[in-house]
Design an enzyme around this catalytic site. Structure first.
Site, mmCIF file in Angstrom:
data_model
loop_
_atom_site.group_PDB
_atom_site.id
_atom_site.type_symbol
_atom_site.label_atom_id
_atom_site.label_comp_id
_atom_site.label_asym_id
_atom_site.label_seq_id
_atom_site.Cartn_x
_atom_site.Cartn_y
_atom_site.Cartn_z
ATOM 1 N N GLU A 96 14.774 -39.972 51.108
ATOM 2 C CA GLU A 96 15.389 -39.366 49.932
ATOM 3 C C GLU A 96 16.878 -39.050 50.075
ATOM 4 O O GLU A 96 17.598 -39.001 49.081
ATOM 5 C CB GLU A 96 14.636 -38.065 49.590
ATOM 6 C CG GLU A 96 13.201 -38.264 49.188
ATOM 7 C CD GLU A 96 13.048 -39.128 47.952
ATOM 8 O OE1 GLU A 96 13.771 -38.878 46.960
ATOM 9 O OE2 GLU A 96 12.230 -40.067 47.982
ATOM 10 N N SER A 483 -43.070 -4.133 33.268
ATOM 11 C CA SER A 483 -43.671 -3.250 34.269
ATOM 12 C C SER A 483 -42.837 -3.095 35.522
ATOM 13 O O SER A 483 -43.125 -2.213 36.348
ATOM 14 C CB SER A 483 -45.066 -3.765 34.645
ATOM 15 O OG SER A 483 -45.936 -3.658 33.541
#
Length: 788
Positions: A96, A483
């Site tokens: 780069e 229950s």
């Protein structure tokens, strides 16, 4: 004279030239300074770069440190410059900005060189922007390309180069740059492409990564391997040109094998319901910005292994229940011409790889043979058969009917049917398999499991499949517990003077009820029968509804509601007699927490999902340590545990007796079999299971808590506790034992036909003759209640 004139003209020319040059230089300087000051006035300050705080990943960890979730806007993990391999840095520089370490932010020679190379190539092959300029594009300026931005970029590049060191610029650049596949920065990119930290990359991987900057999508090794290798070769050639590597190293690197490992976000994989619950908690407390941008580290209590056991147990149990309801039919049916096209699609989908035993696949029925009772199924390039035994459950869908089976394959399947099949076994190397007919259940469920002493929630499964429904039934739903709510009522009764030996008459009774259509309520037991004098222990063990209702009338519905809140029930409860049968909606996490009180010596633990939250700077911003509060006496907690051990040993919960260790629990079933529960625990773990439809349809005839929920509990617990030592429930010092007559509840005498050892609080030992709660004076009942 002539010579003097020439000399004067020469001097005049020099003066004019110098004047023009001076004016030109003045104008250039003025314009330059004017341009500089004009474009500088609105530029962002470069001083902020010292405090580089980009958006980074928030990570969620399991109790053993496994990564189980990630949240982000930009998937980025900051990595220190010192941990970045030198060769990766040089690869980026060579590709780069090869003069990076020399230029002052703008590389004039680089711009000229790039211009020449691009002219020679006839296309753009090289850019002129330096690494510093690239950094400015992403951090300080918009990516818009125009003369104004380029001037600003040059000014900022010069300022940055004079403010930061080259290493600091590279640190910013390598942590900021986008490298495709959703990865920002080299650390996330390394994880995304190679499945490892950036500091472990070799040269081949470094150069492949550095080659992505030009165009991450075009040079993606996942999508365009040849282009990625071509770009890698370019990076290596630039490194060779800069004398970072030798020719031999370049050739060796080009021939180095590279193993790609795709990134996979763990959030929806191992513990999706748990992680999503944590996400909602963090976002509510700290805000979405902190969650998605500030890189929090969230440490949780979940046990990944146990979570997996619970998820598989729930799927197995729901599929079993679903098959008891019957076959809902094929996904589709195709004619011959369409069937051929579908088979081609299956070939593309499944390929030539062997099918995985235990997994479910789509297939198409090609032959239904009633004589041999076999169905042939095509799965693309492979095939299999289903025997009648592996599809006998596929009777016509009817939840109201008792479980049944079919006698012929054609009762369920036809040629051209698109169906789901489970692979049971590979029968040959030619791609043939033994299969079982399958279908995805519509019924849902939830599993919660927590440590009673710490409150650490180890398991949170909120449904059959998170990808199908993200609604977390473990914490967000409110369903009637039936229950399974009775232990709360019985515990309240113990604190009102009842004992396990207290005898209550299980007999018909009618209560006024303004909410009932007839103005009265006639509670009944599950089987419609009445059993006369019944001890408290036996009533819970066999889940006698009438006894529970009578207890609530005796101690008061308001007292029950307050007691339930004390145990950790936070959902609104209605103080009516029907609370005896679990009429108010609660969540599985609430019930699991309440049962943990019995399992923790009467102390209510605080459910903990998140143990610690750490910010991006390493500061602990939240820490949750185990915390419990005494809410009932250790004696009451133990006696209730003992009562629930009877449920498992001899009552409605005997199915989980197969766990083979001391276990206490309670089943729960609501009217019309709409909800099924099993709440149970061993000394080290409390686990709750709920099963039901989201739209509150019936689960099917006889689909009780014992049949629909308890098997799921057992499947999970068998795996979850296999490495835990077997422990008994500890007996507190305040509990005493006495031999009693189970018929009267009194102290056993020589005339007692049967005697049992029972546990009591010291101040509630039985007396001779027993402690009997007589039927309510003046109560009314009808002949139909007695079955006459």
């Amino acid at each position: 004279m002539l010579s003097e004139n020439k000399s004067q003209k020469r001097r005049m020319a020099i003066v004019i030239f110098l004047t023009i040059t001076a004016v030109f230089m003045f104008l250039v300087t003025t314009v330059s300074l004017g341009t500089y000051y004009y474009f500088s006035k609105d530029l962002p300050s470069v001083t902020a770069l010292k405090d580089f705080r980009p958006s980074i990943i928030t990570k969620v960890y399991a109790s053993d440190g496994q990564l189980i979730g990630e949240y982000f806007v930009e998937r980025r993990t900051l990595v220190e410059y010192e941990k970045i391999p030198k060769m990766l840095v040089l690869a980026f520089v060579a590709a780069e900005d090869d003069d990076f370490f020399e230029h002052p932010g703008i590389d004039i020679s680089g711009i000229i060189r790039a211009f020449i190379h691009n002219i020679q190539a006839g296309k753009v092959v090289e850019g002129g922007s330096t690494i510093t300029q690239q950094l400015i594009k992403t951090l300080l300026l918009t990516p818009t390309v125009d003369l104004s931005r380029k001037i600003k970029e040059a000014i900022l590049a010069y300022r940055i180069e004079n403010y930061l060191t080259k290493e600091e610029i590279l640190y910013l650049y390598l942590n900021q740059i986008y490298l495709g596949y959703g990865a920002f920065g080299v650390e996330s990119a390394s994880e995304s492409y190679f499945g490892k930290p950036v500091e472990e990359l070799n040269l081949a991987e470094c150069t492949l990564l550095a080659g992505l900057t030009k165009s991450p999508e075009r040079f993606s090794p996942y999508n365009h391997w040849d282009l990625a290798k071509e770009r890698q070769k370019y990076v290596l050639s630039r490194m060779l040109n800069e004398k970072y590597i030798t020719k031999e190293i370049m050739e060796e690197t080009l021939n180095t094998p590279i193993e790609l490992k795709k990134y996979s976000n763990p959030t929806r994989k191992k513990c999706p319901y748990f992680v999503e619950h944590v996400r909602r908690y963090i976002e509510k407390k700290y805000g979405s910005t902190a969650l998605y941008r500030e890189g929090l580290s969230i440490y949780t209590t979940v046990d990944v292994e146990k979570q997996g056991y619970a998820r598989e147990a729930l799927k197995k149990g729901l599929k079993e229940l679903d098959k008891r309801q019957g076959w809902r039919g094929a996904l589709d049916n195709l004619k011959d011409e369409d069937a051929d096209d579908y088979i081609e699609k299956l070939k593309d989908k499944y390929g030539e790889e062997p099918l995985v035993v235990g997994m479910t696949y789509k297939g198409i029925v090609t032959i239904v043979n009633n004589s041999n009772k076999v169905v042939s199924v095509n799965l693309g390039s492979q095939s299999g058969t289903i025997t009648l035994a592996n599809m006998s459950w596929a009777r016509k869908f009817n939840p109201a009917a008792p479980y049944g089976s079919i006698s012929r394959p054609s009762s369920a399947l036809s040629k051209g049917d698109i169906i789901l099949v489970k692979v049971l076994e590979r029968t040959s190397d030619k791609g043939t398999y033994r299969l079982a007919l399958d279908q995805d259940p519509q019924v849902e469920g939830a599993v919660v499991s927590m440590e009673p002493d710490t409150g650490y929630v180890k398991v949170l499964v909120g449904g059959y499949d998170f990808s199908r429904s993200e609604f977390n039934r473990a914490v967000q739903s409110r369903r009637q517990p039936g229950s399974s709510f009775k232990p709360i009522i019985y515990s309240a009764a113990l604190d009102k003077g009842y004992t396990p030996a207290t005898v209550i008459y299980d007999s018909p009774i009618i209560y006024k009820d303004k909410y009932s259509r007839k103005g009265v309520w006639k509670p009944k037991n599950y089987d419609g029968k009445f059993y006369g004098p019944t001890t408290l222990r036996r009533a819970l063990m066999l889940s006698r509804n009438v006894v529970s209702v009578k207890i609530v009338f005796d101690i008061g519905p308001d007292y029950v509601v307050d007691y339930a809140k004390k145990l950790g029930i936070t959902s609104p409860l209605t103080a009516v007699p029907a609370i005896a049968l679990g009429s108010s909606g609660v969540s599985p996490i609430e019930m699991t927490n309440a049962f943990s009180v019995f399992n923790n010596g009467g102390n209510r633990p605080m459910p903990i999902f998140v143990t610690k939250v750490v910010d991006r700077d390493g500061n602990v911003i939240e820490e949750n340590l185990p915390k419990s509060q005494p809410v009932i006496s250790p004696e009451t907690a133990y006696i209730m545990t003992s009562l629930m051990e009877s449920v498992v040993q001899s009552g409605t919960g005997t199915r989980v007796k197969a766990l083979g260790r001391p276990t206490a629990g309670k089943t729960g079933t609501t009217n019309d079999y709409i909800d099924a529960w099993f709440m149970g625990f061993i000394p080290q773990l409390t686990t709750g299971v709920w099963v039901g439809f989201d739209d509150e349809k019936t689960l099917g005839r006889y689909e009780t808590g014992s049949k629909a929920a308890a098997p799921i509990w057992l499947y999970y617990m068998k795996e979850a506790v296999k490495d835990m030592p077997v422990k008994v429930f500890p007996i507190p010092e305040g509990v005493v034992f006495a031999r009693v007559d189970p018929e009267t509840g009194g102290v056993a005498t020589d005339d007692s036909y049967e005697t049992v050892i029972e546990c009591f609080k010291p101040d509630s030992l039985p007396k001779e003759g027993g402690d009997i709660v007589l039927p309510e004076e003046g109560s009314k009942f009808l002949k139909e209640d007695l079955g006459l």
